[in-house]
Design an enzyme around this catalytic site. Structure first.
Site, PDB file in Angstrom:
ATOM      1  N   HIS A 269      22.490 -44.686  84.796  1.00 57.01           N
ATOM      2  CA  HIS A 269      22.406 -43.269  85.164  1.00 57.01           C
ATOM      3  C   HIS A 269      21.643 -42.572  84.038  1.00 57.01           C
ATOM      4  O   HIS A 269      22.219 -41.872  83.218  1.00 57.01           O
ATOM      5  CB  HIS A 269      23.828 -42.710  85.309  1.00 57.01           C
ATOM      6  CG  HIS A 269      23.904 -41.369  85.977  1.00 57.01           C
ATOM      7  ND1 HIS A 269      24.907 -40.466  85.695  1.00 57.01           N
ATOM      8  CD2 HIS A 269      23.128 -40.789  86.927  1.00 57.01           C
ATOM      9  CE1 HIS A 269      24.730 -39.385  86.439  1.00 57.01           C
ATOM     10  NE2 HIS A 269      23.669 -39.548  87.184  1.00 57.01           N
ATOM     11  N   CYS A 293      24.831 -32.234  82.944  1.00 60.58           N
ATOM     12  CA  CYS A 293      24.868 -32.084  81.485  1.00 60.58           C
ATOM     13  C   CYS A 293      23.479 -32.037  80.866  1.00 60.58           C
ATOM     14  O   CYS A 293      23.291 -32.377  79.710  1.00 60.58           O
ATOM     15  CB  CYS A 293      25.671 -33.210  80.839  1.00 60.58           C
ATOM     16  SG  CYS A 293      27.405 -33.178  81.271  1.00 60.58           S
ATOM     17  N   LYS A 295      20.508 -33.587  81.905  1.00 58.70           N
ATOM     18  CA  LYS A 295      19.664 -34.781  81.954  1.00 58.70           C
ATOM     19  C   LYS A 295      18.248 -34.443  82.444  1.00 58.70           C
ATOM     20  O   LYS A 295      17.259 -34.920  81.871  1.00 58.70           O
ATOM     21  CB  LYS A 295      20.322 -35.824  82.868  1.00 58.70           C
ATOM     22  CG  LYS A 295      19.837 -37.236  82.650  1.00 58.70           C
ATOM     23  CD  LYS A 295      20.902 -38.286  82.957  1.00 58.70           C
ATOM     24  CE  LYS A 295      21.702 -38.076  84.215  1.00 58.70           C
ATOM     25  NZ  LYS A 295      20.966 -38.139  85.470  1.00 58.70           N
ATOM     26  N   ASP A 309      17.035 -39.134  86.701  1.00 65.66           N
ATOM     27  CA  ASP A 309      18.417 -39.457  87.086  1.00 65.66           C
ATOM     28  C   ASP A 309      18.785 -40.931  86.945  1.00 65.66           C
ATOM     29  O   ASP A 309      19.879 -41.239  86.508  1.00 65.66           O
ATOM     30  CB  ASP A 309      18.655 -39.012  88.539  1.00 65.66           C
ATOM     31  CG  ASP A 309      20.139 -38.976  88.910  1.00 65.66           C
ATOM     32  OD1 ASP A 309      20.954 -38.569  88.052  1.00 65.66           O
ATOM     33  OD2 ASP A 309      20.484 -39.354  90.039  1.00 65.66           O
TER      34      ASP A 309
HETATM   35  C1  SPV Z   1      24.595 -36.415  90.148  1.00 62.83           C
HETATM   36  O1  SPV Z   1      25.551 -35.704  90.502  1.00 62.83           O
HETATM   37  O2  SPV Z   1      24.645 -37.204  89.203  1.00 62.83           O
HETATM   38  C2  SPV Z   1      23.339 -36.318  90.860  1.00 62.83           C
HETATM   39  C3  SPV Z   1      23.350 -35.745  92.170  1.00 62.83           C
HETATM   40  O3  SPV Z   1      22.357 -36.806  90.362  1.00 62.83           O
HETATM   41  S1  SPV Z   1      24.200 -36.759  93.282  1.00 62.83           S
HETATM   42  O4  SPV Z   1      23.237 -37.217  94.256  1.00 62.83           O
HETATM   43  O5  SPV Z   1      25.239 -35.958  93.868  1.00 62.83           O
HETATM   44  O6  SPV Z   1      24.757 -37.887  92.568  1.00 62.83           O
HETATM   45 MN    MN Z   2      22.953 -38.175  88.704  1.00 61.18          MN
END
Ligand code: SPV
Ligand code: MN
Length: 651
Positions: A269, A293, A295, A309
Site C-alpha cells: 500500500h 494520511c 500518501k 496508492d
Molecule cells: C484507501 O482508502 O486506502 C483508498 C481508497 O485508497 S479505497 O479504494 O477505499 O481503498
Molecule cells: Mn489506499
C-alpha cells in the site's frame, strides 16, 4: 498458508457452467452479435468460464463487453449518465457521483475473506467460511442483475508484460464502477490472453449494486475468495467496496507475493515517486501510509510521480529492486486539497482538459464541486450526498453538517498530473526503487523523518506504524496499529507477511552495494505534544519536500546523520538548506522540537507493539529483539538526560 483453487469455486458452483461449449451457449443466448464478436477474441477458457458463470448467476438483461476502445469507453460514460449514476457538470469532462450516506467509505465490518476450514488468517481481518459465503451468494446474488446491464472488462494491474503485473476481469452492473475502472486501470483486452499466460493467473471481480437503496446496505458484502482469487461485492457503490480491481485484488496480490513469491516480490500500500537530486540524478521512493494520511500529497511532491496508492515490487535479475504502479489513475481524497498544498492536483480539478469523476463533494448552484479545505469561498447553497446543503446546516443532534464528506474523492488519470512521469510509469521494466518510507498519523511520538540502521530495523518501522483513524473506513475511531499501512489488505497471518518482508529486504539477491534505505516519516506532530505554545501541526504539507529531499541525499551518501536508538536522524544544517530551497525559514527551535527523543512515548509505543504482537502466533523473534535493543538504549539515554532527550545530547 494459502492454497489456490482449494475448495469449491463459488462462482462455478452457483453458475453451473463447467465446459467451454456450455459457456458458448450462454454467450449465444445472452450477448448480441457485436458483443459476441468481442468476447470471441478472448481465448482463455478459464476466463470465459468465469464470465459465463457470472452471467448465469446474475441474470442480466444484457451484457456489454468493454474492449477498451474509445468507442466502448464512451459507451460506458454515456451509460453511467443515462442511468443516473453520474451527472454531468458544466466543466467539460467532469461528472458527479453520489454514494449512499451509509456507503461513504470501505465497509470494514461487512468485508470478509472467504476461507477454507482451518486456515490461519490475519488477526486484523474478518473471515467467513466457504459454505457460509456460498449460502450468501445463492441467496443474494442469483438474479441480482435482472433488468440491468452487465459490463465485462479485461484489465491489467500494471503495464502489460511487467514482472509483477497481474491481469484481472471486472464484472459489474454499475456504469460508475466501470467508468472508474477505465480511469484507474489499464484495459488490456487485446493482451489479456498473453498476460494470463505470462503471469500464470488472473483475478476475477463480480460486483452488483442491486437496487441501490439505503435499506439494502446492511446486506452489502465484500467477499474475497483467497483460494479462487475472486471477489463478490453487493448492495454498495463506493469504489473502495466495489471496484475490487483496487483493494480486493491488492489483497490477492499481497497473498500471492507472501506465499508464492517469497524473496521475489512484495505487494504494498505504497505510493511511488521520483526525487531529483544534485546533478539531475533521480532517486525513486516507495512509501506506505494508511488511508487518509497524505500518501497522495507525498507522491505528487516528487519530480517524477508514478503512483499514489499501490506498488507491485520485485527484485530484478540485476539485483535491484524495481516497482510498478498497478494503477494508472488516482482515486484521491479531496478534503484539504488546495492550491498551496497540492498545486498540480488543483490544476486538474479547477483547470480545463481533465476528465474527473467527483464523488460525495458538494455541487454548488453553479455546478461547481466544492469541498472542505479547498481554501476557496464557501458557497451559500448546494447539493451533496445527503441532499441540500447551506452553511450552518445541522443534523438531528444539532451538529454542523460539513459541505463535503471527509472521504469525498476525485477520480482522474494519473497522467493528467503535471509531474507525472507517464513514460516511466508505463514502462514494464518499472522504476528502480531505492528508498522505502513508512508513515502514519502520529501526533506525539516519532520525529518527521528517521532512517533504519539495518534492514531488520526498517522492516520493524513498517511493523510499528500506528495511526489515528480516518474517514476512509466506516465506523473507525481511535489510534490503531497499522502494520505497513497494509494491514487492512493482508489476508494471511501477519507473522507470514513479516517474515516475507524480512526475507525480501535481507535478500542475497541484491547486487553488490545495493542497499535499500528504509525510513519512517511523520507529518503529524503537534505543538501541544512537543512542548510548543502554539496549537496545531508543527509543519505543513510543503515540508514533505524537505523530508524526501533529505532522504534523497542520505540515500546517495551526500549527507551524514546522527545515530540514535531509533535510527539515523538528519542534521539541522542539512535540513535548513533544504528548507531554504522551498523558501522557508527553519528555526533551530523547531528542529529541536521535532527531533528531540520523547523517550516515554517511544517506549510506550514499543510496549504497545510487543503486547499486541505477542498475541499473534509465530511472529519472527527478530521483532522482539529489535524492540528490546531499542528500548534498552532509550532507557539508558533517559537515565542520563531525562525523559526528553535533546538532539544535542545525541550528537
Ligand atoms: C484507501 O482508502 O486506502 C483508498 C481508497 O485508497 S479505497 O479504494 O477505499 O481503498
Ligand atoms: Mn489506499
Amino acid at each position: 498458508m494459502l492454497e489456490l483453487k482449494k475448495g469449491e469455486d463459488i462462482l462455478a458452483a452457483v453458475g453451473g457452467v463447467a465446459t467451454i461449449s456450455e459457456a458458448m451457449e450462454v454467450f449465444q443466448e445472452t450477448l448480441d452479435t457485436a458483443n459476441r464478436d468481442k468476447i470471441a477474441l478472448i481465448r482463455s477458457e478459464e476466463a470465459l468460464l468465469k464470465v459465463a458463470n457470472a452471467i448465469v448467476m446474475c441474470k442480466p438483461q444484457r451484457v456489454f463487453i468493454d474492449a477498451g476502445t474509445e468507442e466502448d469507453i464512451q459507451w460506458i460514460r454515456d451509460y453511467s449518465l443515462q442511468v443516473g449514476e453520474e451527472k454531468d457538470l458544466p466543466k467539460d469532462g467532469h461528472t458527479i457521483h453520489f454514494d449512499l450516506p451509509q456507503d461513504q467509505a470501505r465497509l470494514v465490518n461487512q468485508t470478509y475473506y472467504i476461507i477454507n476450514e482451518g486456515e490461519q488468517m490475519s488477526s486484523l481481518a474478518k473471515s467467513v467460511l466457504r459454505h457460509e459465503a456460498l449460502d450468501y451468494v445463492k441467496e443474494y446474488m442469483i438474479g441480482i442483475m435482472e433488468n440491468k446491464t452487465m459490463m465485462v472488462g479485461f484489465f491489467s494491474r500494471g503495464p502489460a508484460g511487467a514482472e509483477a503485473a497481474i491481469p484481472a476481469i471486472e464484472i459489474s452492473s454499475s456504469g460508475y464502477v466501470f467508468h472508474s475502472a477505465e480511469l484507474l486501470y489499464r484495459n488490456c483486452f487485446s493482451d489479456f490472453d498473453a498476460e494470463v499466460e505470462r503471469a500464470g493467473l488472473f483475478f476475477t471481480n463480480v460486483h452488483a449494486e442491486g437496487p441501490n437503496r439505503p435499506e439494502d446496505v446492511p446486506n452489502a458484502r465484500i467477499f474475497m475468495d483467497r483460494s479462487w482469487q475472486t471477489t463478490f461485492s453487493t448492495f454498495c457503490t463506493y469504489a473502495g467496496n466495489t471496484l475490487l480491481l483496487k483493494k480486493g485484488n491488492h489483497r490477492f496480490s499481497v497473498d500471492y507475493a507472501t506465499y508464492y513469491k517469497r524473496e521475489e516480490q512484495l505487494s504494498e500500500h505504497m505510493f511511488i515517486t521520483g526525487m531529483t537530486g544534485p546533478g539531475g540524478r533521480k532517486t525513486f521512493f516507495a512509501g506506505a501510509a494508511p488511508s487518509g494520511c497524505g500518501k497522495t500529497t507525498t507522491a505528487m511532491v516528487g519530480s517524477d510521480f508514478i503512483g499514489d496508492d499501490l506498488a507491485q515490487i520485485w527484485i530484478d535479475d540485476d539485483g535491484i529492486i524495481r516497482g510498478i504502479n498497478p494503477e494508472k489513475g488516482i482515486f484521491g481524497i479531496v478534503e484539504d486539497v488546495n492550491r498551496k498544498g497540492d498545486p498540480y492536483l488543483m490544476e486538474c480539478l479547477r483547470g480545463e482538459g481533465t476528465e474527473v469523476i467527483w464523488s460525495n463533494v458538494l455541487i454548488d448552484d453553479n455546478g461547481v464541486p466544492q469541498w472542505v479545505g479547498n481554501d476557496e469561498a464557501t458557497p451559500s447553497h448546494g447539493v451533496n450526498f445527503q441532499g441540500e446543503w447551506y452553511p450552518g446546516k445541522t443534523d438531528e443532534n444539532g451538529n454542523l453538517v460539513p459541505m463535503s464528506h471527509k472521504n469525498s474523492r476525485c477520480t482522474l488519470l494519473a497522467s493528467a498530473i503535471k509531474n507525472h512521469a507517464t513514460a516511466l510509469a508505463e514502462d514494464p521494466a518499472g522504476v528502480p526503487l531505492k528508498v522505502f518510507t513508512y508513515s502514519g498519523r502520529d501526533a506525539d511520538t516519532m520525529p518527521p523523518v528517521w532512517v533504519a540502521k539495518t534492514a531488520d530495523e526498517g522492516v520493524i518501522i513498517g511493523a510499528s506504524i500506528v495511526s489515528q483513524a480516518t474517514a476512509t473506513e466506516v465506523g473507525a475511531t481511535g489510534v490503531r496499529r497499522q502494520p505497513w499501512a497494509n494491514a487492512p489488505f493482508i489476508p494471511g497471518a501477519l507473522a507470514d507477511y513479516m517474515e516475507a518482508q524480512l526475507t525480501f529486504f535481507n535478500s542475497d539477491k541484491f547486487a553488490q552495494g545495493f542497499k535499500p534505505v528504509l525510513a519512517g516519516l511523520n507529518y503529524f506532530l503537534s505543538h501541544e505534544n512537543r512542548g510548543g505554545n502554539g496549537t496545531g501541526l508543527l509543519g505543513e504539507k510543503k515540508d514533505v519536500k524537505v523530508w524526501l529531499g533529505w532522504l534523497e541525499l542520505y540515500a546517495n551518501g551526500d549527507v551524514d546523520a546522527i545515530g540514535t536508538p531509533i535510527g539515523m536522524l538528519p542534521k539541522y544544517e542539512d535540513l535548513k538548506k533544504l528548507f531554504a530551497d522551498i523558501d522557508k525559514e527553519y528555526p533551530k527551535s523547531l528542529y529541536d522540537m521535532q527531533f528531540a527523543l520523547y523517550v516515554d512515548n517511544i517506549v510506550n509505543r514499543i510496549d504497545l507493539q510487543k503486547e499486541a504482537y505477542s498475541k499473534e502466533e509465530d511472529i519472527p523473534k527478530r521483532l522482539y529483539e529489535v524492540y528490546e535493543e531499542q528500548k534498552k538504549a532509550l532507557l539508558a539515554l533517559k537515565e542520563q538526560y531525562g525523559a526528553i532527550v535533546a538532539i544535542e545530547n545525541l550528537v
